[in-house]
Design an enzyme around this catalytic site. Structure first.
Site, PDB file in Angstrom:
ATOM      1  N   ARG A  41       0.962  -4.904  -4.975  1.00  0.00           N
ATOM      2  CA  ARG A  41       1.129  -6.040  -4.061  1.00  0.00           C
ATOM      3  C   ARG A  41       1.393  -7.234  -4.973  1.00  0.00           C
ATOM      4  O   ARG A  41       0.630  -7.504  -5.886  1.00  0.00           O
ATOM      5  CB  ARG A  41      -0.137  -6.269  -3.250  1.00  0.00           C
ATOM      6  CG  ARG A  41      -0.547  -5.064  -2.395  1.00  0.00           C
ATOM      7  CD  ARG A  41      -1.689  -5.427  -1.475  1.00  0.00           C
ATOM      8  NE  ARG A  41      -2.387  -4.269  -0.964  1.00  0.00           N
ATOM      9  CZ  ARG A  41      -1.968  -3.524   0.064  1.00  0.00           C
ATOM     10  NH1 ARG A  41      -0.839  -3.807   0.670  1.00  0.00           N
ATOM     11  NH2 ARG A  41      -2.688  -2.493   0.467  1.00  0.00           N
ATOM     12  N   SER A  83       6.713  -6.981   1.935  1.00  0.00           N
ATOM     13  CA  SER A  83       7.787  -6.524   1.042  1.00  0.00           C
ATOM     14  C   SER A  83       9.150  -6.926   1.598  1.00  0.00           C
ATOM     15  O   SER A  83      10.078  -7.237   0.845  1.00  0.00           O
ATOM     16  CB  SER A  83       7.742  -5.005   0.906  1.00  0.00           C
ATOM     17  OG  SER A  83       6.414  -4.570   0.700  1.00  0.00           O
ATOM     18  N   ASP A 117       2.192  -1.006  11.630  1.00  0.00           N
ATOM     19  CA  ASP A 117       2.166  -2.387  12.121  1.00  0.00           C
ATOM     20  C   ASP A 117       3.456  -3.149  11.820  1.00  0.00           C
ATOM     21  O   ASP A 117       3.428  -4.345  11.540  1.00  0.00           O
ATOM     22  CB  ASP A 117       0.940  -3.128  11.556  1.00  0.00           C
ATOM     23  CG  ASP A 117       0.957  -3.192  10.034  1.00  0.00           C
ATOM     24  OD1 ASP A 117       1.785  -2.496   9.400  1.00  0.00           O
ATOM     25  OD2 ASP A 117       0.152  -3.947   9.464  1.00  0.00           O
ATOM     26  N   ASP A 136       5.830  -5.464   5.938  1.00  0.00           N
ATOM     27  CA  ASP A 136       6.393  -6.782   6.254  1.00  0.00           C
ATOM     28  C   ASP A 136       6.440  -7.720   5.048  1.00  0.00           C
ATOM     29  O   ASP A 136       7.420  -8.447   4.857  1.00  0.00           O
ATOM     30  CB  ASP A 136       5.568  -7.453   7.361  1.00  0.00           C
ATOM     31  CG  ASP A 136       5.991  -6.958   8.742  1.00  0.00           C
ATOM     32  OD1 ASP A 136       7.030  -6.274   8.847  1.00  0.00           O
ATOM     33  OD2 ASP A 136       5.262  -7.252   9.713  1.00  0.00           O
ATOM     34  N   ARG A 183     -26.538  12.751  17.144  1.00  0.00           N
ATOM     35  CA  ARG A 183     -26.464  11.358  16.680  1.00  0.00           C
ATOM     36  C   ARG A 183     -25.318  10.589  17.332  1.00  0.00           C
ATOM     37  O   ARG A 183     -24.399  11.175  17.909  1.00  0.00           O
ATOM     38  CB  ARG A 183     -26.212  11.346  15.167  1.00  0.00           C
ATOM     39  CG  ARG A 183     -27.445  11.647  14.364  1.00  0.00           C
ATOM     40  CD  ARG A 183     -27.084  11.775  12.890  1.00  0.00           C
ATOM     41  NE  ARG A 183     -28.278  11.903  12.083  1.00  0.00           N
ATOM     42  CZ  ARG A 183     -28.303  12.413  10.863  1.00  0.00           C
ATOM     43  NH1 ARG A 183     -27.203  12.856  10.294  1.00  0.00           N
ATOM     44  NH2 ARG A 183     -29.435  12.487  10.199  1.00  0.00           N
ATOM     45  N   THR A 217       4.274   2.291   5.650  1.00  0.00           N
ATOM     46  CA  THR A 217       2.863   1.895   5.722  1.00  0.00           C
ATOM     47  C   THR A 217       2.140   2.833   6.676  1.00  0.00           C
ATOM     48  O   THR A 217       2.697   3.227   7.703  1.00  0.00           O
ATOM     49  CB  THR A 217       2.676   0.446   6.207  1.00  0.00           C
ATOM     50  OG1 THR A 217       1.284   0.245   6.532  1.00  0.00           O
ATOM     51  CG2 THR A 217       3.485   0.113   7.447  1.00  0.00           C
ATOM     52  N   VAL A 250      17.831   8.522  -3.933  1.00  0.00           N
ATOM     53  CA  VAL A 250      18.470   8.963  -5.188  1.00  0.00           C
ATOM     54  C   VAL A 250      19.545  10.018  -4.909  1.00  0.00           C
ATOM     55  O   VAL A 250      20.683   9.904  -5.387  1.00  0.00           O
ATOM     56  CB  VAL A 250      17.395   9.521  -6.165  1.00  0.00           C
ATOM     57  CG1 VAL A 250      18.054  10.191  -7.371  1.00  0.00           C
ATOM     58  CG2 VAL A 250      16.459   8.395  -6.610  1.00  0.00           C
ATOM     59  N   ASP A 298      -0.161   1.955   8.511  1.00  0.00           N
ATOM     60  CA  ASP A 298      -0.738   1.157   9.603  1.00  0.00           C
ATOM     61  C   ASP A 298       0.101   1.123  10.888  1.00  0.00           C
ATOM     62  O   ASP A 298      -0.409   0.739  11.939  1.00  0.00           O
ATOM     63  CB  ASP A 298      -0.950  -0.293   9.144  1.00  0.00           C
ATOM     64  CG  ASP A 298      -1.869  -0.394   7.945  1.00  0.00           C
ATOM     65  OD1 ASP A 298      -2.702   0.504   7.754  1.00  0.00           O
ATOM     66  OD2 ASP A 298      -1.752  -1.376   7.190  1.00  0.00           O
ATOM     67  N   ARG A 322     -17.798  15.110  13.657  1.00  0.00           N
ATOM     68  CA  ARG A 322     -18.276  15.488  14.995  1.00  0.00           C
ATOM     69  C   ARG A 322     -19.237  16.692  14.920  1.00  0.00           C
ATOM     70  O   ARG A 322     -20.256  16.714  15.607  1.00  0.00           O
ATOM     71  CB  ARG A 322     -17.090  15.842  15.891  1.00  0.00           C
ATOM     72  CG  ARG A 322     -17.529  16.369  17.256  1.00  0.00           C
ATOM     73  CD  ARG A 322     -16.398  17.131  17.893  1.00  0.00           C
ATOM     74  NE  ARG A 322     -15.447  16.227  18.522  1.00  0.00           N
ATOM     75  CZ  ARG A 322     -15.475  15.939  19.824  1.00  0.00           C
ATOM     76  NH1 ARG A 322     -16.376  16.478  20.609  1.00  0.00           N
ATOM     77  NH2 ARG A 322     -14.585  15.148  20.338  1.00  0.00           N
ATOM     78  N   ARG A 367      -4.892   7.325   2.869  1.00  0.00           N
ATOM     79  CA  ARG A 367      -3.593   6.981   2.279  1.00  0.00           C
ATOM     80  C   ARG A 367      -3.030   8.105   1.410  1.00  0.00           C
ATOM     81  O   ARG A 367      -1.874   8.022   0.973  1.00  0.00           O
ATOM     82  CB  ARG A 367      -3.731   5.700   1.449  1.00  0.00           C
ATOM     83  CG  ARG A 367      -3.860   4.436   2.264  1.00  0.00           C
ATOM     84  CD  ARG A 367      -2.790   3.423   1.896  1.00  0.00           C
ATOM     85  NE  ARG A 367      -2.852   3.000   0.534  1.00  0.00           N
ATOM     86  CZ  ARG A 367      -3.495   1.908   0.099  1.00  0.00           C
ATOM     87  NH1 ARG A 367      -4.129   1.135   0.960  1.00  0.00           N
ATOM     88  NH2 ARG A 367      -3.483   1.587  -1.152  1.00  0.00           N
ATOM     89  N   ARG A 426      -5.499  -2.234   8.915  1.00  0.00           N
ATOM     90  CA  ARG A 426      -5.463  -3.692   8.756  1.00  0.00           C
ATOM     91  C   ARG A 426      -5.819  -4.336  10.088  1.00  0.00           C
ATOM     92  O   ARG A 426      -6.835  -3.946  10.670  1.00  0.00           O
ATOM     93  CB  ARG A 426      -4.067  -4.114   8.279  1.00  0.00           C
ATOM     94  CG  ARG A 426      -4.064  -5.345   7.429  1.00  0.00           C
ATOM     95  CD  ARG A 426      -2.675  -5.593   6.902  1.00  0.00           C
ATOM     96  NE  ARG A 426      -2.376  -4.766   5.758  1.00  0.00           N
ATOM     97  CZ  ARG A 426      -2.797  -5.017   4.523  1.00  0.00           C
ATOM     98  NH1 ARG A 426      -3.515  -6.077   4.271  1.00  0.00           N
ATOM     99  NH2 ARG A 426      -2.492  -4.223   3.523  1.00  0.00           N
ATOM    100  N   GLY A 457       0.836  -1.210   0.000  1.00  0.00           N
ATOM    101  CA  GLY A 457       0.000   0.000   0.000  1.00  0.00           C
ATOM    102  C   GLY A 457       0.867   1.254   0.000  1.00  0.00           C
ATOM    103  O   GLY A 457       1.889   1.294   0.687  1.00  0.00           O
TER     104      GLY A 457
HETATM  105  O1  F6P Z   1      -1.715  -1.310   4.565  1.00  0.00           O
HETATM  106  C1  F6P Z   1      -2.332  -0.117   4.244  1.00  0.00           C
HETATM  107  C2  F6P Z   1      -3.811  -0.306   4.013  1.00  0.00           C
HETATM  108  O2  F6P Z   1      -4.366   0.942   3.658  1.00  0.00           O
HETATM  109  C3  F6P Z   1      -4.571  -0.933   5.181  1.00  0.00           C
HETATM  110  O3  F6P Z   1      -4.857   0.002   6.200  1.00  0.00           O
HETATM  111  C4  F6P Z   1      -5.765  -1.484   4.473  1.00  0.00           C
HETATM  112  O4  F6P Z   1      -6.271  -2.616   5.169  1.00  0.00           O
HETATM  113  C5  F6P Z   1      -5.239  -1.898   3.140  1.00  0.00           C
HETATM  114  O5  F6P Z   1      -4.029  -1.197   2.950  1.00  0.00           O
HETATM  115  C6  F6P Z   1      -6.152  -1.622   1.981  1.00  0.00           C
HETATM  116  O6  F6P Z   1      -5.568  -2.166   0.852  1.00  0.00           O
HETATM  117  P1  F6P Z   1      -6.056  -1.867  -0.640  1.00  0.00           P
HETATM  118  O7  F6P Z   1      -5.625  -0.480  -1.002  1.00  0.00           O
HETATM  119  O8  F6P Z   1      -5.369  -2.903  -1.434  1.00  0.00           O
HETATM  120  O9  F6P Z   1      -7.552  -1.958  -0.644  1.00  0.00           O
END
Ligand code: F6P
Length: 320
Positions: free
Chosen positions: A72, A105, A129, A103, A162, A125, A24, A127, A154, A253, A171, A11
């Site tokens: 990917r 990659s 993670d 991870d 609401r 990433t 570079v 995430d 908000r 993203r 993820r 991603g």
């Molecule tokens: O790893 C980054 C991420 O945006 C995650 O948060 C999400 O689960 C996933 O990629 C979404 O992947 P894609 O862009 O392939 O739908």
């Protein structure tokens, strides 16, 4: 190394361009040539490879996405495909490779290192993670983007009195959700690492807060839990309070990278080249305990990390 390659994989994440630029510029300043491999490992297998002189990375540090494109590539988990990828590197004179990604990659990077290509991973990433590092490229921008969006939700949530469920990316990890829950002063956060599936308790909390005079109830739900739309319907049915779900999705993203993402990504990209110059391979650049360090890829892939307990405890204590 005389010639190195650079690719972005998995991603995309804001700040990847700053890392590519740093690779570079650092490498060319040291007399190396740089080849840009487009579309990650998929592009390597297709030999989608371009020369990257210093000028090729002008005017990109402030841009989201990745100028190298990304993909990917599941094929890259197969040993015969890894053999072929190493052969392609050799064919193009690529002795060292910087891989900016997550991870998955880094597994490919480990395999290429075993096949004689010097590889250095840079954590990219949104995430957060990746266990070996406290920082990953793109996380800071993503949480700021999500935070601003949740502020907007908000406003309307309060006006209409609401309940709002906002689903954020991450993820199976709850870092984005936890940071936004604190930054947005959310009434509830649902994190995959500690979700107890006790929806009745959630409903009781909503009713209790409404009784105390709260005009809105923001629930940050991590995508690892998901099901925000059906959850909203059940909450509305049980509480009688209008409930809406918003899935923030891929907006998290994109966008202009924050200062932190530009600076840390630049340092990590430059460090990756320095490691290659020192003859190192099979390493991941990381940020840990306030310093930029590096780890063996296999060691890093076996590490585990968990949400910081003090963040969880304090964020819960701030909800009233
Ligand atoms: O790893 C980054 C991420 O945006 C995650 O948060 C999400 O689960 C996933 O990629 C979404 O992947 P894609 O862009 O392939 O739908």
């Amino acid at each position: 190394c005389k010639t190195i390659g650079v690719l972005t994989s998995g991603g995309d994440a804001p700040g990847m361009n700053a890392a590519v630029r740093a690779v570079v510029r650092t490498a060319t300043a040291k007399g190396m040539e740089v080849k840009g491999i487009r579309r990650g490992y998929a592009g390597l297998l297709d030999e989608d490879i371009v020369d990257m002189p210093p000028v090729s990375v002008s005017d990109i540090i402030h841009r989201g996405g990745t100028i190298l494109y990304t993909a990917r590539c599941r094929e890259m988990f197969q040993p015969e495909v890894q053999d072929h990828a190493a052969e392609i590197c050799r064919k193009h004179g690529i002795e060292g490779l910087v891989i900016i990604g997550g991870d998955g990659s880094f597994r490919g990077a480990g395999a290429l290192a075993e096949r004689g290509i010097n590889t250095i991973g840079v954590p990219g990433t949104i995430d957060l993670d990746i266990a070996c590092t406290d920082y990953t490229i793109g996380f800071d921008t993503a949480i700021n983007t999500a935070m601003e969006a949740i502020d907007k939700i908000r406003d309307t949530s309060t006006s209409h009195e609401r309940v709002s469920i906002v689903e954020v990316m991450g993820r199976q990890a709850g870092y984005i959700a936890m940071w936004c829950a604190i930054a947005n002063g959310a009434e509830d956060m649902l994190l995959p690492e500690m979700y107890d599936h006790d929806e009745q308790a959630l409903i009781d909390r909503i009713i209790e807060k409404r009784r105390k005079g709260k005009k809105h109830h923001i629930i940050i739900n991590a995508e690892g839990i998901g099901h925000s739309v059906s959850m909203a319907a059940r909450i509305e049915a049980a509480t009688g309070i209008e409930t809406r779900a918003t899935i923030l999705g891929h907006m998290q993203r994109g966008g202009t990278p924050t200062c932190k993402d530009r600076v840390y990504a630049s340092i990590m990209g430059a460090k990756a080249v320095e490691l290659l110059q020192e003859g190192k391979s099979k390493r991941i650049v990381a940020y840990r305990g306030g310093a930029f360090v590096d780890y063996d890829i296999q060691e890093a892939l076996h590490m585990q990390k968990s949400l910081p307990e003090d963040y969880i405890r304090i964020s819960k204590s701030l909800i009233r």
